[in-house]
Design a protein around this motif. Sequence first.
Motif, PDB file in Angstrom:
ATOM      1  N   GLY A   9     -95.671  -0.199  -2.139  1.00 55.45           N
ATOM      2  CA  GLY A   9     -96.763  -0.093  -3.114  1.00 55.45           C
ATOM      3  C   GLY A   9     -97.992   0.077  -1.973  1.00 55.45           C
ATOM      4  O   GLY A   9     -98.217  -0.332  -1.035  1.00 55.45           O
ATOM      5  N   HIS A  10     -98.777   0.984  -2.816  1.00 59.62           N
ATOM      6  CA  HIS A  10    -100.137   1.326  -2.502  1.00 59.62           C
ATOM      7  C   HIS A  10    -100.391   1.811  -1.138  1.00 59.62           C
ATOM      8  O   HIS A  10     -99.432   2.441  -0.766  1.00 59.62           O
ATOM      9  CB  HIS A  10    -100.952  -0.140  -2.406  1.00 59.62           C
ATOM     10  CG  HIS A  10    -100.909  -0.567  -3.983  1.00 59.62           C
ATOM     11  ND1 HIS A  10    -101.561  -0.362  -4.988  1.00 59.62           N
ATOM     12  CD2 HIS A  10    -100.029  -1.659  -4.291  1.00 59.62           C
ATOM     13  CE1 HIS A  10    -101.240  -1.106  -6.033  1.00 59.62           C
ATOM     14  NE2 HIS A  10    -100.207  -1.961  -5.728  1.00 59.62           N
ATOM     15  N   GLY A  11    -101.291   1.341  -0.232  1.00 57.70           N
ATOM     16  CA  GLY A  11    -101.553   2.099   1.083  1.00 57.70           C
ATOM     17  C   GLY A  11    -102.814   3.042   1.207  1.00 57.70           C
ATOM     18  O   GLY A  11    -103.216   3.251   0.229  1.00 57.70           O
ATOM     19  N   LYS A  23    -103.959  -8.412   1.915  1.00 58.59           N
ATOM     20  CA  LYS A  23    -103.985  -7.160   1.022  1.00 58.59           C
ATOM     21  C   LYS A  23    -102.569  -6.786   0.501  1.00 58.59           C
ATOM     22  O   LYS A  23    -101.666  -7.054   1.644  1.00 58.59           O
ATOM     23  CB  LYS A  23    -104.520  -6.222   2.028  1.00 58.59           C
ATOM     24  CG  LYS A  23    -105.850  -6.116   2.571  1.00 58.59           C
ATOM     25  CD  LYS A  23    -106.406  -4.831   2.866  1.00 58.59           C
ATOM     26  CE  LYS A  23    -108.010  -5.198   3.482  1.00 58.59           C
ATOM     27  NZ  LYS A  23    -108.428  -4.304   4.710  1.00 58.59           N
ATOM     28  N   GLU A  24    -102.496  -6.772  -0.492  1.00 54.47           N
ATOM     29  CA  GLU A  24    -101.213  -6.187  -1.036  1.00 54.47           C
ATOM     30  C   GLU A  24    -100.314  -5.289  -0.358  1.00 54.47           C
ATOM     31  O   GLU A  24     -99.329  -5.280  -0.032  1.00 54.47           O
ATOM     32  CB  GLU A  24    -101.356  -5.951  -2.514  1.00 54.47           C
ATOM     33  CG  GLU A  24    -100.023  -5.541  -3.193  1.00 54.47           C
ATOM     34  CD  GLU A  24    -100.130  -4.999  -4.432  1.00 54.47           C
ATOM     35  OE1 GLU A  24    -101.241  -5.205  -5.175  1.00 54.47           O
ATOM     36  OE2 GLU A  24     -98.978  -4.582  -5.058  1.00 54.47           O
ATOM     37  N   LYS A  25    -101.300  -4.120  -0.148  1.00 51.38           N
ATOM     38  CA  LYS A  25    -100.431  -2.826   0.822  1.00 51.38           C
ATOM     39  C   LYS A  25     -99.922  -3.413   2.107  1.00 51.38           C
ATOM     40  O   LYS A  25     -98.753  -2.769   2.361  1.00 51.38           O
ATOM     41  CB  LYS A  25    -101.757  -1.880   1.058  1.00 51.38           C
ATOM     42  CG  LYS A  25    -102.539  -2.288   2.088  1.00 51.38           C
ATOM     43  CD  LYS A  25    -103.790  -0.937   2.203  1.00 51.38           C
ATOM     44  CE  LYS A  25    -104.707  -1.430   3.352  1.00 51.38           C
ATOM     45  NZ  LYS A  25    -105.492  -0.178   4.021  1.00 51.38           N
ATOM     46  N   VAL A  78     -92.012  -2.013  -3.912  1.00 51.98           N
ATOM     47  CA  VAL A  78     -92.261  -3.347  -3.394  1.00 51.98           C
ATOM     48  C   VAL A  78     -93.695  -3.612  -3.498  1.00 51.98           C
ATOM     49  O   VAL A  78     -94.581  -2.887  -3.127  1.00 51.98           O
ATOM     50  CB  VAL A  78     -92.101  -3.543  -1.861  1.00 51.98           C
ATOM     51  CG1 VAL A  78     -92.304  -5.129  -1.284  1.00 51.98           C
ATOM     52  CG2 VAL A  78     -90.427  -3.450  -1.664  1.00 51.98           C
ATOM     53  N   HIS A  79     -94.050  -4.519  -4.223  1.00 51.25           N
ATOM     54  CA  HIS A  79     -95.313  -4.964  -4.471  1.00 51.25           C
ATOM     55  C   HIS A  79     -95.779  -6.381  -4.636  1.00 51.25           C
ATOM     56  O   HIS A  79     -94.950  -7.394  -4.533  1.00 51.25           O
ATOM     57  CB  HIS A  79     -95.875  -4.620  -6.027  1.00 51.25           C
ATOM     58  CG  HIS A  79     -95.904  -3.155  -5.913  1.00 51.25           C
ATOM     59  ND1 HIS A  79     -97.238  -2.675  -6.427  1.00 51.25           N
ATOM     60  CD2 HIS A  79     -94.822  -2.155  -6.241  1.00 51.25           C
ATOM     61  CE1 HIS A  79     -96.769  -1.040  -6.537  1.00 51.25           C
ATOM     62  NE2 HIS A  79     -95.598  -1.100  -6.500  1.00 51.25           N
ATOM     63  N   CYS A  80     -97.307  -6.789  -4.548  1.00 45.98           N
ATOM     64  CA  CYS A  80     -97.409  -8.273  -4.778  1.00 45.98           C
ATOM     65  C   CYS A  80     -98.401  -8.333  -5.957  1.00 45.98           C
ATOM     66  O   CYS A  80     -98.783  -7.189  -6.591  1.00 45.98           O
ATOM     67  CB  CYS A  80     -98.411  -8.508  -3.708  1.00 45.98           C
ATOM     68  SG  CYS A  80     -97.402  -8.910  -2.084  1.00 45.98           S
ATOM     69  N   ASN A  81     -98.447  -9.569  -6.574  1.00 48.75           N
ATOM     70  CA  ASN A  81     -99.193  -9.554  -7.767  1.00 48.75           C
ATOM     71  C   ASN A  81    -100.377 -10.126  -7.837  1.00 48.75           C
ATOM     72  O   ASN A  81    -100.841 -10.404  -6.701  1.00 48.75           O
ATOM     73  CB  ASN A  81     -97.937 -10.575  -8.738  1.00 48.75           C
ATOM     74  CG  ASN A  81     -97.866 -10.206 -10.350  1.00 48.75           C
ATOM     75  OD1 ASN A  81     -98.737  -9.444 -10.790  1.00 48.75           O
ATOM     76  ND2 ASN A  81     -96.627 -10.551 -10.640  1.00 48.75           N
TER      77      ASN A  81
HETATM   78 ZN   LIG Z   1     -99.016  -3.386  -6.647  1.00 48.08          ZN
END
Ligand SMILES: [Zn+2]
Length: 243
Positions: A9-11, A23-25, A78-81
């Motif tokens: 996810g993200h980036g 950072k989630e990314k 794939v992510h974090c919350n």
């Molecule tokens: Zn996310």
Amino acid sequence: MKKVWIDAGHGGKDSGAVGNGLKEKDIALDVSLGVKKRLEDNYDGVQVLLTRSTDVFLELSERTKAADKAGADILVSVHCNAGGGAGGFETFRYINSQPASVALQNVLHKEIMVALKPFGVIDRGQKAKNLHMVRESKMPAVLTENLFIDVASDAAKLKRQEVIDALIEGHVQGIAKYLGLNKKEGKPVTKERDINIVSPWAEAVWKDMTDKKYFDGSRPGAPITREEMAIVLSRVINNLSHK
Ligand SMILES: [Zn+2]
């Protein structure tokens, strides 16, 4: 040959959730790269394709189009919350998902929670939501929310390499079981690391201790000898005696 699409996810300009120095990314990328390596190293007949293998930005539509075009058999995003509360782990499928997505979610969710067991992570359950990544993917698709960046207790877990390893292992086990992959024969399961790169969970303390000159900053992942330990101890004692 089964094709697995892993979508970190993200980036790039989009960090995703940010908090507690994380950072989630970055976590999404770490887990995704680990899943690719461990699946391809340890299982026969599987190829793992990645939305991104570096810190770059991609639109959601680019992600699902690429996975569809590649003819991937499954997709895992794939992510974090974030959002506070008690934290924990949860997975999402589409609200009107095909039965295969439910089956993928069942095994993936279960295997990740099994891998996380030693770390006391809260199970927030298997959920359905109208999310682009699981709606627009033609293949069975699940989105994993790997702990909460903005919950201190979850963030502390995400800083531990064992927890990242458990997240990787849980994804690998779930995907391998869903696809019925066979383990490669005669190849030991290896978890190699580059001793010259500091583990994310140790980064802050390693920097502090090298700034204070207790360690010279080289080879953070190498074992320590008695003579090296003696040098570190003498630096500590000398520093204390000057105060
Ligand atoms: Zn996310």
